[in-house]
Design a protein around this motif. Structure first.
Motif, PDB file in Angstrom:
ATOM      1  N   MET A   1      26.908  24.712  26.277  1.00 26.94           N
ATOM      2  CA  MET A   1      25.917  24.095  27.124  1.00 26.94           C
ATOM      3  C   MET A   1      24.548  24.710  26.805  1.00 26.94           C
ATOM      4  N   PRO A   2      23.535  23.899  26.528  1.00 25.58           N
ATOM      5  CA  PRO A   2      22.223  24.447  26.169  1.00 25.58           C
ATOM      6  C   PRO A   2      21.533  25.071  27.380  1.00 25.58           C
ATOM      7  N   ASP A   3      20.715  26.081  27.070  1.00 29.93           N
ATOM      8  CA  ASP A   3      19.932  26.709  28.133  1.00 29.93           C
ATOM      9  C   ASP A   3      18.847  25.755  28.595  1.00 29.93           C
ATOM     10  N   ILE A   4      18.598  25.749  29.881  1.00 29.52           N
ATOM     11  CA  ILE A   4      17.561  24.894  30.459  1.00 29.52           C
ATOM     12  C   ILE A   4      16.381  25.782  30.825  1.00 29.52           C
ATOM     13  N   PRO A   5      15.170  25.488  30.305  1.00 28.35           N
ATOM     14  CA  PRO A   5      14.021  26.340  30.621  1.00 28.35           C
ATOM     15  C   PRO A   5      13.600  26.178  32.082  1.00 28.35           C
ATOM     16  N   PRO A   6      13.018  27.218  32.666  1.00 30.63           N
ATOM     17  CA  PRO A   6      12.501  27.089  34.034  1.00 30.63           C
ATOM     18  C   PRO A   6      11.425  26.006  34.093  1.00 30.63           C
ATOM     19  N   PRO A   7      11.315  25.307  35.210  1.00 33.07           N
ATOM     20  CA  PRO A   7      10.356  24.200  35.294  1.00 33.07           C
ATOM     21  C   PRO A   7       8.910  24.602  35.019  1.00 33.07           C
ATOM     22  N   ALA A   8       8.530  25.832  35.333  1.00 28.23           N
ATOM     23  CA  ALA A   8       7.137  26.235  35.121  1.00 28.23           C
ATOM     24  C   ALA A   8       6.799  26.370  33.644  1.00 28.23           C
ATOM     25  N   ALA A   9       7.789  26.462  32.768  1.00 25.29           N
ATOM     26  CA  ALA A   9       7.518  26.594  31.328  1.00 25.29           C
ATOM     27  C   ALA A   9       7.356  25.241  30.654  1.00 25.29           C
ATOM     28  N   THR A  10       7.492  24.151  31.390  1.00 26.01           N
ATOM     29  CA  THR A  10       7.285  22.813  30.835  1.00 26.01           C
ATOM     30  C   THR A  10       5.821  22.420  31.037  1.00 26.01           C
ATOM     31  N   PRO A  11       5.319  21.441  30.287  1.00 24.68           N
ATOM     32  CA  PRO A  11       3.913  21.038  30.477  1.00 24.68           C
ATOM     33  C   PRO A  11       3.584  20.622  31.912  1.00 24.68           C
ATOM     34  N   LEU A  12       4.483  19.887  32.565  1.00 27.29           N
ATOM     35  CA  LEU A  12       4.226  19.505  33.951  1.00 27.29           C
ATOM     36  C   LEU A  12       4.190  20.730  34.854  1.00 27.29           C
ATOM     37  N   GLY A  13       5.087  21.671  34.614  1.00 32.11           N
ATOM     38  CA  GLY A  13       5.087  22.906  35.392  1.00 32.11           C
ATOM     39  C   GLY A  13       3.816  23.709  35.183  1.00 32.11           C
ATOM     40  N   LEU A  14       3.297  23.717  33.953  1.00 36.05           N
ATOM     41  CA  LEU A  14       2.041  24.429  33.688  1.00 36.05           C
ATOM     42  C   LEU A  14       0.868  23.755  34.401  1.00 36.05           C
ATOM     43  N   VAL A  15       0.892  22.417  34.474  1.00 36.65           N
ATOM     44  CA  VAL A  15      -0.167  21.705  35.191  1.00 36.65           C
ATOM     45  C   VAL A  15      -0.111  22.047  36.671  1.00 36.65           C
ATOM     46  N   VAL A  16       1.072  22.031  37.263  1.00 39.19           N
ATOM     47  CA  VAL A  16       1.225  22.365  38.685  1.00 39.19           C
ATOM     48  C   VAL A  16       0.812  23.815  38.931  1.00 39.19           C
ATOM     49  N   LEU A  17       1.219  24.723  38.047  1.00 41.85           N
ATOM     50  CA  LEU A  17       0.831  26.128  38.188  1.00 41.85           C
ATOM     51  C   LEU A  17      -0.675  26.302  38.055  1.00 41.85           C
ATOM     52  N   GLY A  18      -1.285  25.543  37.151  1.00 41.20           N
ATOM     53  CA  GLY A  18      -2.736  25.607  36.995  1.00 41.20           C
ATOM     54  C   GLY A  18      -3.464  25.132  38.241  1.00 41.20           C
ATOM     55  N   VAL A  19      -2.985  24.046  38.844  1.00 42.99           N
ATOM     56  CA  VAL A  19      -3.603  23.551  40.083  1.00 42.99           C
ATOM     57  C   VAL A  19      -3.403  24.557  41.207  1.00 42.99           C
ATOM     58  N   ALA A  20      -2.216  25.138  41.288  1.00 51.28           N
ATOM     59  CA  ALA A  20      -1.923  26.091  42.359  1.00 51.28           C
ATOM     60  C   ALA A  20      -2.733  27.384  42.229  1.00 51.28           C
ATOM     61  N   THR A  21      -3.004  27.814  40.993  1.00 49.91           N
ATOM     62  CA  THR A  21      -3.737  29.067  40.797  1.00 49.91           C
ATOM     63  C   THR A  21      -5.236  28.863  40.648  1.00 49.91           C
ATOM     64  N   GLY A  22      -5.677  27.619  40.522  1.00 50.18           N
ATOM     65  CA  GLY A  22      -7.095  27.351  40.356  1.00 50.18           C
ATOM     66  C   GLY A  22      -7.558  27.385  38.912  1.00 50.18           C
ATOM     67  N   LEU A  23      -6.623  27.492  37.975  1.00 47.33           N
ATOM     68  CA  LEU A  23      -6.968  27.459  36.560  1.00 47.33           C
ATOM     69  C   LEU A  23      -6.947  26.015  36.079  1.00 47.33           C
ATOM     70  N   ASP A  24      -7.725  25.728  35.038  1.00 44.26           N
ATOM     71  CA  ASP A  24      -7.814  24.370  34.510  1.00 44.26           C
ATOM     72  C   ASP A  24      -6.464  23.949  33.928  1.00 44.26           C
ATOM     73  N   PRO A  25      -5.863  22.872  34.444  1.00 51.39           N
ATOM     74  CA  PRO A  25      -4.546  22.454  33.948  1.00 51.39           C
ATOM     75  C   PRO A  25      -4.525  22.107  32.457  1.00 51.39           C
ATOM     76  N   MET A  26      -5.600  21.507  31.937  1.00 52.42           N
ATOM     77  CA  MET A  26      -5.621  21.183  30.510  1.00 52.42           C
ATOM     78  C   MET A  26      -5.631  22.451  29.659  1.00 52.42           C
ATOM     79  N   LEU A  27      -6.325  23.478  30.115  1.00 53.18           N
ATOM     80  CA  LEU A  27      -6.326  24.745  29.383  1.00 53.18           C
ATOM     81  C   LEU A  27      -4.973  25.434  29.494  1.00 53.18           C
ATOM     82  N   MET A  28      -4.287  25.238  30.625  1.00 53.53           N
ATOM     83  CA  MET A  28      -2.943  25.796  30.771  1.00 53.53           C
ATOM     84  C   MET A  28      -1.992  25.151  29.752  1.00 53.53           C
TER      85      MET A  28
END
Length: 120
Positions: A1-28
């Motif tokens: 069974m392949p390993d599944i990456p945590p959601p924050a390591a996906t592009p959508l997760g990085l966008v959500v993390l960027g919005v939550a932390t106040g960092l630019d999502p495109m730069l994330m």
């Protein structure tokens, strides 16, 4: 069974993390792309360590690249047509890629120490 990456390591997760932390999502996302690129040059690690290094690389790149993009045009000999808006995404990719030369080593040392504590 392949390993599944945590959601924050996906592009959508990085966008959500960027919005939550106040960092630019495109730069994330750009920093995350550079951090994923750096995974080809790193030794084999657990999936959680890889995901954490991608997330940290993206956050560092999103935080550092605006300052780098503003400083680059003031260098002597810099082309006048290349302003900060043109260089900000390539600088985020580069910062995400280069984060692992210093930050990745610190991250691995920290993970080894935490793993040693957990084992004892």
């Amino acid at each position: 069974m392949p390993d599944i990456p945590p959601p924050a390591a996906t592009p959508l997760g990085l966008v959500v993390l960027g919005v939550a932390t106040g960092l630019d999502p495109m730069l994330m996302v750009a920093g995350g792309a550079g951090a994923m690129w750096a995974q080809f040059y790193l030794p084999e690690m657990h999936l959680a360590h890889r995901a954490l290094s991608i997330i940290l690389g993206a956050m560092v790149a999103a935080w550092v690249s605006p300052a780098v993009a503003l400083a680059l045009p003031s260098l002597p000999g810099w082309p006048s047509g290349l302003g900060p808006d043109v260089v900000i995404l390539p600088s985020a990719i580069t910062a995400g890629l280069l984060f692992h030369s210093a930050g990745g080593i610190a991250l691995r040392l920290l993970a080894e120490r935490l793993g040693a504590r957990r084992d004892s």
